[in-house]
Design an enzyme around this catalytic site. Sequence first.
Site, mmCIF file in Angstrom:
data_model
loop_
_atom_site.group_PDB
_atom_site.id
_atom_site.type_symbol
_atom_site.label_atom_id
_atom_site.label_comp_id
_atom_site.label_asym_id
_atom_site.label_seq_id
_atom_site.Cartn_x
_atom_site.Cartn_y
_atom_site.Cartn_z
ATOM 1 N N PHE A 162 0.829 -1.198 0.000
ATOM 2 C CA PHE A 162 0.000 0.000 0.000
ATOM 3 C C PHE A 162 0.869 1.256 0.000
ATOM 4 C CE2 PHE A 162 -2.107 -3.290 2.501
ATOM 5 C CZ PHE A 162 -3.409 -3.301 2.020
ATOM 6 N N ASP A 163 0.446 2.261 -0.735
ATOM 7 C CA ASP A 163 0.928 3.607 -0.503
ATOM 8 C C ASP A 163 0.294 4.086 0.811
ATOM 9 O OD1 ASP A 163 2.092 6.125 -0.896
ATOM 10 O OD2 ASP A 163 0.376 6.835 -2.063
ATOM 11 N N ALA A 164 0.822 5.169 1.359
ATOM 12 C CA ALA A 164 0.326 5.653 2.645
ATOM 13 C C ALA A 164 -0.758 6.721 2.468
ATOM 14 C CB ALA A 164 1.488 6.189 3.483
ATOM 15 N N PHE A 274 -1.284 -0.853 -4.284
ATOM 16 C CA PHE A 274 -2.309 0.179 -4.313
ATOM 17 C C PHE A 274 -1.672 1.553 -4.137
ATOM 18 C CE2 PHE A 274 -4.553 -3.564 -2.496
ATOM 19 C CZ PHE A 274 -5.560 -3.697 -3.438
#
Length: 315
Positions: A162-164, A274
């Site tokens: 995941f991106d943050a 993502f």
Amino acid sequence: MTFAFDEVLVVGISSRALFNLEHENRIYQQQDVAAYRRYQFEQENKILDKGTAFHLVEALLSLNTLSDERLVEVVVMSKNSPDTGLRVLKSIQHYGLDITRSAFTGGESLAPFLQAYSVDLLLTRHSDDAQVAIDTHDCAAALIYDPPERFQPDHDTIRIAFDADAVLFSDESEYIYKTEGLERFQQNESDNEDVLLPDGPFAKLVRVLSRLNSKLGADRSPLRLSIVTARNGPAHLRVIKTLRQWGVNVDQAFFLGGMSKEPVLSALRPHIFFDDQPAHLLSASKQVPSSQVPYRSDSLIQTLPHASRNEAEED
């Protein structure tokens, strides 16, 4: 018999995310519905090739073999009619995917049926459905990119990256960065180091995944959660402290400070990545299965130039 999905991860997946239906989609777009229907009937017994999200779905369903209770449910959600969708169902059977539920809407939007199936994550090639799902604040959703040509999934470990900001967390800090610059962003994160980052569109999903890991046990679960973000020190401290307060354990975190994400993702080989920004995804999608998380319609980022541009091809 009635089934409740309260404690189950439910993934809704479009037929084009699960299988490679790009040729068929071009027939639909360039000709008409009749030509598309005729082609699907003619090819009904020809098994579809695997799509971008196939390996993720296959891997998540394998978690059910590690527990006495069902942990993951996958629902095929397609705008096909039941007739034209028969080829999809035959392909599911061919690959031995443990998918028993489906929704064929005959061209109508999938969005109204997300709640009916208790969907936690929608993977699709249609931007309108992804946008509505994100706007409900109850369902994670992402636009799937084309599959990478040479990707080989890890068969022993299920990796989700995941991106943050604007994915796990809200886009408030991202907006500060985009409008006021890096220095102001870093100052804001330092000043608010002990203030929890607000939930983003994938916050609920990462909690569900972390709960699955807890159910299986750290020594048994093959599921690995990773963060791959452009943040660096000191902004990374707020991320770690927020996840700790959420009770979410991530296995890996890569704070890149503006470096390209592609080399790290190539080494990590996640089943899915993502991110909210096409600039990151265009290169990443050549190496690993990737998907774009839309900004919510009421996000301030939507007022910025090019913020809502979607690079993933739509239905």
